[in-house]
Design a protein around this motif. Sequence first.
Motif, short mmCIF file in Angstrom:
data_model
loop_
_atom_site.label_atom_id
_atom_site.label_comp_id
_atom_site.label_asym_id
_atom_site.label_seq_id
_atom_site.Cartn_x
_atom_site.Cartn_y
_atom_site.Cartn_z
N ARG A 90 27.45 -0.28 5.90
CA ARG A 90 28.98 0.22 6.85
C ARG A 90 28.54 0.44 7.93
O ARG A 90 28.61 0.15 8.66
CB ARG A 90 29.37 1.54 5.93
N LEU A 91 28.01 1.35 8.11
CA LEU A 91 26.79 1.72 9.11
C LEU A 91 26.43 0.12 10.13
O LEU A 91 26.83 0.58 11.76
CB LEU A 91 25.64 1.99 9.07
N ILE A 92 26.12 -0.91 10.01
CA ILE A 92 26.29 -2.15 10.15
C ILE A 92 27.72 -2.07 10.85
O ILE A 92 26.76 -2.87 12.69
CB ILE A 92 25.79 -2.85 9.25
N GLN A 93 28.43 -2.06 10.08
CA GLN A 93 29.76 -2.52 10.89
C GLN A 93 30.37 -2.17 11.71
O GLN A 93 30.83 -2.67 13.01
CB GLN A 93 30.97 -2.78 9.31
N GLN A 94 30.39 -0.37 11.94
CA GLN A 94 30.50 0.52 12.52
C GLN A 94 30.49 0.25 13.50
O GLN A 94 30.72 0.53 14.86
CB GLN A 94 29.80 1.97 11.91
N TYR A 95 28.73 0.09 13.92
CA TYR A 95 27.63 0.22 15.61
C TYR A 95 27.47 -1.32 15.49
O TYR A 95 27.23 -1.83 16.92
CB TYR A 95 26.91 0.58 15.25
N ARG A 96 28.36 -2.23 14.92
CA ARG A 96 28.37 -3.39 15.39
C ARG A 96 26.88 -4.64 15.48
O ARG A 96 26.30 -4.46 16.83
CB ARG A 96 29.54 -3.76 17.31
N LEU A 97 25.98 -4.08 14.03
CA LEU A 97 25.47 -4.48 14.51
C LEU A 97 24.86 -6.01 13.90
O LEU A 97 23.78 -6.21 13.18
CB LEU A 97 24.07 -3.39 13.98
N ASN A 98 26.16 -6.30 13.28
CA ASN A 98 25.61 -8.08 11.99
C ASN A 98 24.88 -8.80 13.15
O ASN A 98 24.92 -9.34 11.75
CB ASN A 98 27.91 -7.88 12.34
#
Length: 156
Positions: free
Chosen positions: A27-35
């Motif tokens: 979720r954090l990867i998505q939230q902070y646009r770290l994909n």
Amino acid sequence: MILLKREMPDIRCVMIGQGPEYIKIKRLIQQYRLNNNVFLLGSLDSHEEVISCMKASKVFVLPSFKEGFGISALEANASGLPVITVDYELNAAKDLIVNGINGFVVKPSYHEVAQAILKALALRKKMARNCINIARKYDWDHIIKKLLRFYTYVVS
């Protein structure tokens, strides 16, 4: 990772395993646009795959607050990788690291870990030989030779 991305927009982080924080991290990867920066591999099929990932990496980060002996830190060092881990009472892996020699032991804070990663990336080629040499001290052949010398001394 956000702190590192500011310094190095193309930085990549590969996470192996599927522990209790997996969904939260996703979720954090998505939230902070770290994909494009953080990749969750989940559990790998073999130990060889884990070692292969290590050998393709530049540094190894073990931010665990509770770590037993720290075999993954030794495996990373054996692959020539500096290890960044945290100074926390229940983290035994910290005892395997000599600051600035085969990695860094830092306070458990995002800023400290990020700064250590940047240092390790800058010094990794110089540190690689030290990492391998320190890991060799824990090789079974080395340990058995020391044990045999000890037993010979005790018996004689």
